[in-house]
Design a protein around this motif. Structure first.
Motif, PDB file in Angstrom:
ATOM      1  N   MET A  60      73.461  30.825  45.593  1.00  0.00           N
ATOM      2  CA  MET A  60      72.315  29.852  45.704  1.00  0.00           C
ATOM      3  C   MET A  60      71.595  30.413  46.259  1.00  0.00           C
ATOM      4  N   GLU A  61      71.030  31.981  46.413  1.00  0.00           N
ATOM      5  CA  GLU A  61      69.480  32.512  46.784  1.00  0.00           C
ATOM      6  C   GLU A  61      68.882  32.942  45.245  1.00  0.00           C
ATOM      7  N   THR A  62      69.920  33.090  44.650  1.00  0.00           N
ATOM      8  CA  THR A  62      68.914  33.394  43.068  1.00  0.00           C
ATOM      9  C   THR A  62      68.420  31.955  42.175  1.00  0.00           C
ATOM     10  N   PHE A  63      69.880  31.133  42.987  1.00  0.00           N
ATOM     11  CA  PHE A  63      69.114  30.196  41.995  1.00  0.00           C
ATOM     12  C   PHE A  63      67.995  29.487  42.379  1.00  0.00           C
ATOM     13  N   ALA A  64      68.278  29.637  44.031  1.00  0.00           N
ATOM     14  CA  ALA A  64      66.722  29.201  44.509  1.00  0.00           C
ATOM     15  C   ALA A  64      65.218  29.904  44.264  1.00  0.00           C
ATOM     16  N   LYS A  65      65.845  31.284  43.926  1.00  0.00           N
ATOM     17  CA  LYS A  65      64.452  31.892  42.982  1.00  0.00           C
ATOM     18  C   LYS A  65      64.405  31.411  42.070  1.00  0.00           C
TER      19      LYS A  65
END
Length: 556
Positions: free
Chosen positions: A373-378
């Motif tokens: 989810m962190e990569t997705f948000a980025k």
């Protein structure tokens, strides 16, 4: 004496019976005069459609012709039977072997895989014309392949069904990679500061060939549509930007080119010549560890270049030398000509532009892929915080697939904004499409409407043969509709026709109308199934080009 006269009279009567048939035969498109000599076509499985395979439109590009504008065809004696696909242009072999996604999709049948050589500037002509006077409109198709591979005889381009709808289809080849785009100081010095863009000069030469000779195949040189997919679409857009191509076509179809017609403020369309020369000189040093002369470079065997490790330790000589983009040379492209933002830049050229809903799944996507989810948000931060309700994945697999899909959704917005702008600032008619049909089989839930998948439908080239997908009745019906839209557009500049759902132009007043091809049907829409994502991407693209909805008269 009487016997002699009787024989003469009998011969005369026989000739009087034979001559009309002979004259009629001479008026067919069976044998045609082209640059280099006479060519003869072959019958196809589609009654009434003749195919001329591998017709040369320029000379061999090896040796002294390497990195030069296309040279005149070398003439031949007698009639050349065009029953064999011409060689592919020089490229790395076996880039897409069977067992890989692309190999299994398009390259599994050796019958559609010609030899590779530097004698690859040839084209294929599919004609349903009965006589040279038929005056049929012409479609010139430019294949994709990242400008580093591909050819005009791929099975998805097999155009007998499309040609049978009353148009002549010409599939063309052009130099790619190192041989299509090389720029360096020596080449520039050799040609008064101009070099590179050999691929574009090949395509312009093919258009000139069509203008000169297509009438012999029953075609109308004044009704030419250029079309291309992927890198072919980018090259078609480049032809829209070239003064050398002006007047050689009056319609264009741009398939999955990822960019529209507009340039963001301050961005460069193509690399400038000085930068390109410096990069090319450095590539030679990286490849060989020393500067090579043009004479030495032209004497090298291309297949050896593909095997020899580069001096820099990164790839082969060929890969290090590879260039795959156009350059602003002041000849093929000028500062003014490349600017399609200017009023009137596309006057008189009707256009279809669009792409697929799952472009990225086949371009490195993984059916088992996940994204935290962190990569997705980025990745989604380009939208600001506005994406959070439109793109809200439940888990890491959905995040991965949602991010892939967002690329196509953003690209659709780019096409629509470009089309609205073009319709407002030019004397033209621009139509847009979105292909969302899931192809049957081979992990269809992940790949969906992948990059290049629409080619089977627009060419109506799907066949019920081993190796191809197990096409459904719905697939065949949609292919018939889509190829009919293409044929109508090539004929008139308007894709609409009897029995087809209405396809409106993409204008602000029409709320950015586009044709969606999915679920085995054609339907004109003003939003995708997820209106929130659609609006988010439209707003993003308007902002990227410094436009507002009011600028385009766009109402939702």
């Amino acid at each position: 004496m009487r016997k002699f006269l009787s024989i003469c009279l009998s011969c005369a009567m026989l000739l009087s019976c034979v001559m009309p048939a002979a004259a009629e035969q001479a008026e067919t498109v069976d044998i045609v005069k082209v640059e280099g000599g006479l060519v003869q076509g072959v019958d196809t499985e589609k009654e009434g459609v003749k195919l001329f395979k591998g017709v040369p439109f320029a000379a061999d590009t090896s040796g002294e012709n390497r990195w030069k504008a296309p040279q005149p065809v070398e003439p031949w004696e007698g009639v050349r039977l065009c029953d064999t696909w011409g060689d592919q242009v020089m490229q790395e072999p076996d880039l897409n072997p069977v067992g890989t996604f692309w190999g299994d999709e398009f390259y599994f049948d050796p019958a559609f895989t010609p030899e590779i050589s530097e004698n690859g500037l040839n084209l294929n002509v599919y004609t349903p014309a009965k006589t040279p006077e038929d005056n049929l409109p012409v479609l010139m198709f430019v294949h994709g392949g990242g400008n580093n591979h591909g050819h005009a005889s791929e099975m998805e381009f097999y155009a007998t069904e499309l040609a049978a709808k009353g148009i002549i289809v010409v599939t063309v080849q052009y130099r790619v990679s190192t041989f299509g785009f090389m720029v360096n100081s020596q080449l520039a010095e050799e040609n008064d500061g101009i070099c590179g863009n050999y691929a574009m000069l090949d395509l312009i030469k093919a258009l000139e060939w069509i203008h000169e000779y297509i009438a012999g195949f029953g075609g109308n040189p004044n009704e030419v549509t250029i079309a291309g997919q992927s890198a072919g679409a980018q090259n078609v857009t480049a032809l829209l930007r070239s003064p050398l191509a002006k007047g050689l076509f009056n319609k264009a179809i741009v398939q999955s080119g990822f960019a529209g017609f507009l340039a963001e403020e301050g961005s460069k369309i193509f690399k400038d010549m000085e930068t390109a020369k410096a990069d090319g000189d450095q590539a030679i040093l990286d490849a060989f560890g020393e500067m090579k002369t043009l004479e030495e470079l032209r004497a090298m065997d291309p297949f050896e270049m593909m095997k020899t490790p580069a001096a820099c330790g990164k790839g082969t000589v060929y890969s290090v030398l590879s260039m795959e983009r156009q350059v602003l040379d002041g000849y093929v492209f000028t500062e003014e000509s490349v600017d399609l933002n200017r009023d009137g830049a596309l006057d008189g050229i009707d256009i279809i532009i669009g792409g697929t809903s799952d472009e990225i799944t086949s371009l490195g996507g993984n059916p088992d892929g996940t994204m935290d989810m962190e990569t997705f948000a980025k990745m989604m931060s380009i939208y600001g915080d506005h994406y959070k309700t439109a793109y809200d994945p439940a888990d890491e697999q959905e995040a991965y697939r949602m991010q892939l899909r967002s690329n196509s959704e953003m690209t659709l917005g780019r096409y629509l904004v470009s089309a609205m702008y073009a319709n407002k600032h030019n004397d033209t008619n621009v139509y847009t499409y979105y292909f969302s049909q899931k192809l049957p089989g081979r992990n269809e839930d992940f790949y969906g409407a992948f990059h290049s998948s629409e080619l089977w439908y627009l060419f109506n080239s799907m066949r019920d043969v081993e190796g191809q997908r197990e096409w459904t009745e719905g697939d065949h019906a949609l292919a018939d509709q889509m190829s009919s839209y293409v044929a109508n557009f090539v004929k008139t500049g308007d894709p609409n026709g009897e029995g087809l759902p209405q396809w409106d132009k993409c204008t602000g007043e029409n709320s950015a109308s586009f044709m969606e091809w999915g679920s085995s049907k054609s339907e004109c829409k003003t939003t995708t199934e997820n209106a929130e994502r659609f609006n988010l991407n439209m707003d993003y693209n308007l902002n990227a080009y410094g436009l507002t909805a009011e600028d385009l008269g766009y109402t939702r």
